[in-house]
Write a protein that holds these residues in place. Structure first.
Motif, PDB file in Angstrom:
ATOM      1  N   ASN A 222     -14.095   2.838   3.059  1.00  0.00           N
ATOM      2  CA  ASN A 222     -12.791   3.182   2.507  1.00  0.00           C
ATOM      3  C   ASN A 222     -12.553   4.684   2.632  1.00  0.00           C
ATOM      4  O   ASN A 222     -13.395   5.488   2.242  1.00  0.00           O
ATOM      5  CB  ASN A 222     -12.725   2.772   1.038  1.00  0.00           C
ATOM      6  CG  ASN A 222     -13.105   1.320   0.831  1.00  0.00           C
ATOM      7  OD1 ASN A 222     -12.358   0.432   1.179  1.00  0.00           O
ATOM      8  ND2 ASN A 222     -14.298   1.080   0.290  1.00  0.00           N
TER       9      ASN A 222
ATOM     10  N   SER B 149     -18.371   3.860   1.212  1.00  0.00           N
ATOM     11  CA  SER B 149     -18.694   2.503   1.638  1.00  0.00           C
ATOM     12  C   SER B 149     -18.748   1.600   0.416  1.00  0.00           C
ATOM     13  O   SER B 149     -19.150   2.009  -0.673  1.00  0.00           O
ATOM     14  CB  SER B 149     -20.041   2.477   2.378  1.00  0.00           C
ATOM     15  OG  SER B 149     -21.082   3.015   1.566  1.00  0.00           O
TER      16      SER B 149
ATOM     17  N   THR C 106      -4.505   5.960   2.145  1.00  0.00           N
ATOM     18  CA  THR C 106      -5.770   5.248   2.230  1.00  0.00           C
ATOM     19  C   THR C 106      -5.891   4.529   3.569  1.00  0.00           C
ATOM     20  O   THR C 106      -4.899   4.271   4.258  1.00  0.00           O
ATOM     21  CB  THR C 106      -5.900   4.197   1.107  1.00  0.00           C
ATOM     22  OG1 THR C 106      -4.878   3.202   1.265  1.00  0.00           O
ATOM     23  CG2 THR C 106      -5.783   4.851  -0.258  1.00  0.00           C
ATOM     24  N   GLN C 107      -7.115   4.208   3.912  1.00  0.00           N
ATOM     25  CA  GLN C 107      -7.400   3.378   5.077  1.00  0.00           C
ATOM     26  C   GLN C 107      -8.721   2.660   4.811  1.00  0.00           C
ATOM     27  O   GLN C 107      -9.620   3.234   4.178  1.00  0.00           O
ATOM     28  CB  GLN C 107      -7.471   4.228   6.340  1.00  0.00           C
ATOM     29  CG  GLN C 107      -7.551   3.454   7.642  1.00  0.00           C
ATOM     30  CD  GLN C 107      -6.360   2.565   7.901  1.00  0.00           C
ATOM     31  OE1 GLN C 107      -6.297   1.477   7.350  1.00  0.00           O
ATOM     32  NE2 GLN C 107      -5.442   3.011   8.748  1.00  0.00           N
ATOM     33  N   GLN C 108      -8.819   1.441   5.271  1.00  0.00           N
ATOM     34  CA  GLN C 108     -10.038   0.655   5.074  1.00  0.00           C
ATOM     35  C   GLN C 108     -10.412  -0.036   6.381  1.00  0.00           C
ATOM     36  O   GLN C 108      -9.548  -0.613   7.062  1.00  0.00           O
ATOM     37  CB  GLN C 108      -9.833  -0.396   3.979  1.00  0.00           C
ATOM     38  CG  GLN C 108     -11.088  -1.197   3.645  1.00  0.00           C
ATOM     39  CD  GLN C 108     -10.830  -2.262   2.591  1.00  0.00           C
ATOM     40  OE1 GLN C 108     -10.104  -3.222   2.842  1.00  0.00           O
ATOM     41  NE2 GLN C 108     -11.417  -2.086   1.413  1.00  0.00           N
ATOM     42  N   TYR C 109     -11.716   0.047   6.720  1.00  0.00           N
ATOM     43  CA  TYR C 109     -12.214  -0.590   7.940  1.00  0.00           C
ATOM     44  C   TYR C 109     -13.446  -1.428   7.624  1.00  0.00           C
ATOM     45  O   TYR C 109     -14.189  -1.142   6.662  1.00  0.00           O
ATOM     46  CB  TYR C 109     -12.585   0.473   8.985  1.00  0.00           C
ATOM     47  CG  TYR C 109     -11.436   1.368   9.364  1.00  0.00           C
ATOM     48  CD1 TYR C 109     -10.296   0.849   9.975  1.00  0.00           C
ATOM     49  CD2 TYR C 109     -11.474   2.728   9.088  1.00  0.00           C
ATOM     50  CE1 TYR C 109      -9.234   1.668  10.302  1.00  0.00           C
ATOM     51  CE2 TYR C 109     -10.413   3.556   9.412  1.00  0.00           C
ATOM     52  CZ  TYR C 109      -9.295   3.017  10.018  1.00  0.00           C
ATOM     53  OH  TYR C 109      -8.234   3.825  10.325  1.00  0.00           O
ATOM     54  N   ASP C 110     -13.656  -2.448   8.440  1.00  0.00           N
ATOM     55  CA  ASP C 110     -14.886  -3.227   8.313  1.00  0.00           C
ATOM     56  C   ASP C 110     -16.075  -2.344   8.654  1.00  0.00           C
ATOM     57  O   ASP C 110     -16.074  -1.640   9.679  1.00  0.00           O
ATOM     58  CB  ASP C 110     -14.863  -4.433   9.252  1.00  0.00           C
ATOM     59  CG  ASP C 110     -13.858  -5.481   8.818  1.00  0.00           C
ATOM     60  OD1 ASP C 110     -13.471  -5.481   7.632  1.00  0.00           O
ATOM     61  OD2 ASP C 110     -13.441  -6.293   9.678  1.00  0.00           O
TER      62      ASP C 110
ATOM     63  N   THR D 150     -17.119  -2.902   3.699  1.00  0.00           N
ATOM     64  CA  THR D 150     -16.021  -2.045   4.138  1.00  0.00           C
ATOM     65  C   THR D 150     -16.396  -0.563   4.039  1.00  0.00           C
ATOM     66  O   THR D 150     -17.355  -0.189   3.362  1.00  0.00           O
ATOM     67  CB  THR D 150     -14.757  -2.269   3.290  1.00  0.00           C
ATOM     68  OG1 THR D 150     -15.018  -1.853   1.931  1.00  0.00           O
ATOM     69  CG2 THR D 150     -14.341  -3.730   3.303  1.00  0.00           C
TER      70      THR D 150
ATOM     71  N   ALA E  49     -11.802  -2.412  -3.209  1.00  0.00           N
ATOM     72  CA  ALA E  49     -12.081  -1.161  -2.505  1.00  0.00           C
ATOM     73  C   ALA E  49     -12.298  -0.060  -3.527  1.00  0.00           C
ATOM     74  O   ALA E  49     -11.966  -0.219  -4.713  1.00  0.00           O
ATOM     75  CB  ALA E  49     -10.931  -0.786  -1.561  1.00  0.00           C
TER      76      ALA E  49
ATOM     77  N   TYR F 157     -11.374   3.987  -3.497  1.00  0.00           N
ATOM     78  CA  TYR F 157     -10.768   5.103  -2.773  1.00  0.00           C
ATOM     79  C   TYR F 157     -10.905   6.381  -3.587  1.00  0.00           C
ATOM     80  O   TYR F 157     -10.266   6.529  -4.632  1.00  0.00           O
ATOM     81  CB  TYR F 157      -9.294   4.833  -2.493  1.00  0.00           C
ATOM     82  CG  TYR F 157      -9.025   3.654  -1.590  1.00  0.00           C
ATOM     83  CD1 TYR F 157      -9.410   3.681  -0.253  1.00  0.00           C
ATOM     84  CD2 TYR F 157      -8.388   2.513  -2.072  1.00  0.00           C
ATOM     85  CE1 TYR F 157      -9.157   2.602   0.588  1.00  0.00           C
ATOM     86  CE2 TYR F 157      -8.122   1.439  -1.234  1.00  0.00           C
ATOM     87  CZ  TYR F 157      -8.521   1.483   0.090  1.00  0.00           C
ATOM     88  OH  TYR F 157      -8.268   0.416   0.915  1.00  0.00           O
TER      89      TYR F 157
ATOM     90  N   GLU G  69       0.821  -1.208   0.000  1.00  0.00           N
ATOM     91  CA  GLU G  69       0.000   0.000   0.000  1.00  0.00           C
ATOM     92  C   GLU G  69       0.855   1.258   0.000  1.00  0.00           C
ATOM     93  O   GLU G  69       0.470   2.286  -0.571  1.00  0.00           O
ATOM     94  CB  GLU G  69      -0.933  -0.009   1.219  1.00  0.00           C
ATOM     95  CG  GLU G  69      -1.971  -1.117   1.202  1.00  0.00           C
ATOM     96  CD  GLU G  69      -2.842  -1.077  -0.031  1.00  0.00           C
ATOM     97  OE1 GLU G  69      -3.341   0.020  -0.378  1.00  0.00           O
ATOM     98  OE2 GLU G  69      -3.018  -2.137  -0.671  1.00  0.00           O
TER      99      GLU G  69
END
Length: 464
Positions: free
Chosen positions: A431, A425, A247-251, A429, A406, A408, A87
């Motif tokens: 994003n 969303s 970037t960052q991704q969360y559930d 996830t 994802a 972004y 990443e």
């Protein structure tokens, strides 16, 4: 307006970064075949259009003409990441690509096919000038090249599809302005004159809203009071041409659980963890203002009794809680503030909502004008950054058998607003795309990391 706003330092293009996992049976020349197949297809409007007089930037009238010498290989390019293709390497490449202006003597868009990601993955980075298409049209066109069926094999890319038709409901306040903060800006600014001619009710709504805009804390309560002013911060500086992207991704379920626990929205939780991340990020530079940072939020506001169709578009200001160390208290303050601001919009007429949003954006408009004229306005900032939340599809999508991992968004920083954050969303996830001025906000990737730490802190405090 987007052409007029284009400068060497303040560039008016937006982009999207889409990482994919190819199908298990993908041949070694999978991406080359995909590009060759797309080359053989017709380039559809508006992707084959260029400005009629691109060197006359401040012409009072611009128009689009077909590019009879369209150069496919100029617009569609292949790149490969240096090992290990993680990443960080991807963010470095996208930062460099997003720093470069589009050539306005050609159709103003580029697609970069990025190879050599870890695990045999690849990514598409699509960049387009906002004068060519808005977020609504771009997203609808992109969606037509994706499928919910992993077995579908269709290598056509977004520029191979004809433009989607727009269906407008009579009286709709807008369509997808909330999906892109810049589109929201223009549509809101267009509403200023309407407020003047929209009748006494609209004028009263607008006056009341402007008087009651600043949101402040009073003990355990959040109250609305007088003048609009955000603290000065390093986010409100003039920017350079260089960009940094992270970037960052969360559930999705992590944010959903917190929203249910605290009676907040998903967006409130996102603002709280962003506020916590910004607090730590600015403390690193000893640049944290004593008062909370303020975010400009494009929002959908649907009048009561409206059963759907189109969007009711407005904007609110919200504190980021960057002055609050306790994560639960930060979320509570943000939740109360956004709830009060949305209630205020719900009480206003659609015309007044547009005018009010324009009034909030007036200082930012002055910053854009300053980018062109070189003269910056003397008035204070109403906000420090823009945070936009774009709802996306909840089911997994595929392109030519490759699974989309994802989405972004990569948005636009401007003079006086060196940081722009967009959430989207997708599937299970959420994003985050962080884009900022590289010279004003060094080490921007730390903000993405600190946002993750802020989420963990909020979860721990919520279980305590």
């Amino acid at each position: 307006m987007f052409i007029y706003g284009e400068t060497s330092k303040s560039k008016m293009h937006v982009a999207g970064l889409l990482p994919f996992t190819p199908p298990a049976d993908a041949p070694s020349d999978y991406l080359r075949r995909m590009i060759d197949d797309a080359r053989r297809q017709e380039i559809q409007a508006p992707w084959n259009r260029k400005l009629a007089y691109p060197r006359l930037q401040f012409s009072p009238l611009h128009s689009w003409v077909v590019d009879e010498d369209f150069d496919f290989d100029y617009h569609v390019r292949r790149s490969a990441l240096a090992s290990p293709g993680d990443e960080r390497e991807l963010g470095i490449l996208v930062s460099r690509l997003h720093s470069n202006p589009l050539d306005l003597t050609r159709p103003p868009w580029e697609l970069h096919v990025i190879e050599a990601l870890e695990g045999g993955r690849f990514a598409l980075y699509a960049k387009v000038h906002h004068a060519l298409v808005d977020g609504y049209s771009a997203m609808r066109t992109l969606a037509r090249s994706l499928s919910t069926d992993p077995q579908t094999r269709d290598p056509r890319l977004f520029f191979n599809f004809p433009p989607p038709s727009r269906e407008r409901r009579a009286g709709a306040a807008g369509d997808a302005a909330s999906s892109n903060p810049v589109t929201a800006t223009l549509r809101a600014l267009a509403g200023v004159g309407s407020a003047v001619t929209g009748g006494v009710g609209s004028a009263v709504d607008l006056t009341s809203a402007l008087v009651n805009t600043q949101i402040r804390r009073d003990g355990d309560n959040v109250k609305i009071s007088g003048s609009v002013s955000a603290p000065h911060s390093i986010l409100n500086a003039r920017i350079s041409r260089n960009r940094r992207f992270a970037t960052q991704q969360y559930d999705f379920d992590r944010l959903k659980k917190l929203s249910s626990q605290h009676g907040s929205t998903i967006n409130d939780v996102a603002l709280a963890i962003l506020g916590g991340g910004l607090r730590k990020f600015l403390l690193d530079f000893d640049k944290l203002p004593e008062r909370s940072l303020v975010a400009f939020l494009p929002v959908n506001v649907r009048p009561k009794g409206d059963e759907g169709g189109g969007n009711a578009v407005g904007a609110i200001l919200a504190p980021m809680g960057s002055d609050i160390e306790d994560p639960v208290e930060r979320l509570d303050v943000i939740t109360a503030a956004t709830r009060a601001a949305k209630a205020q919009l719900q009480s206003m007429s659609p015309t007044a909502i547009l005018a009010y949003s324009a009034a909030l954006l007036a200082p930012a408009g002055g910053q854009i004008a300053g980018a062109v004229t070189g003269v910056q306005p003397p008035w204070p900032h109403t906000f420090n950054l823009c945070v936009s939340n774009v709802p996306g599809p909840r089911e997994p999508l595929y392109f030519n058998g490759s699974r989309l991992e994802a989405t972004y968004p990569v948005s636009i920083p401007i003079h006086g607003m060196a940081l722009n954050i967009t959430l989207q969303s997708y599937a299970d996830t959420v994003n985050f795309g962080f884009v900022g001025c590289r010279d004003r906000l060094p080490h921007l990737q730390r903000l993405a990391v600190y946002t993750g730490e802020a989420l963990s802190d909020l979860e721990a405090a919520s279980e305590a």
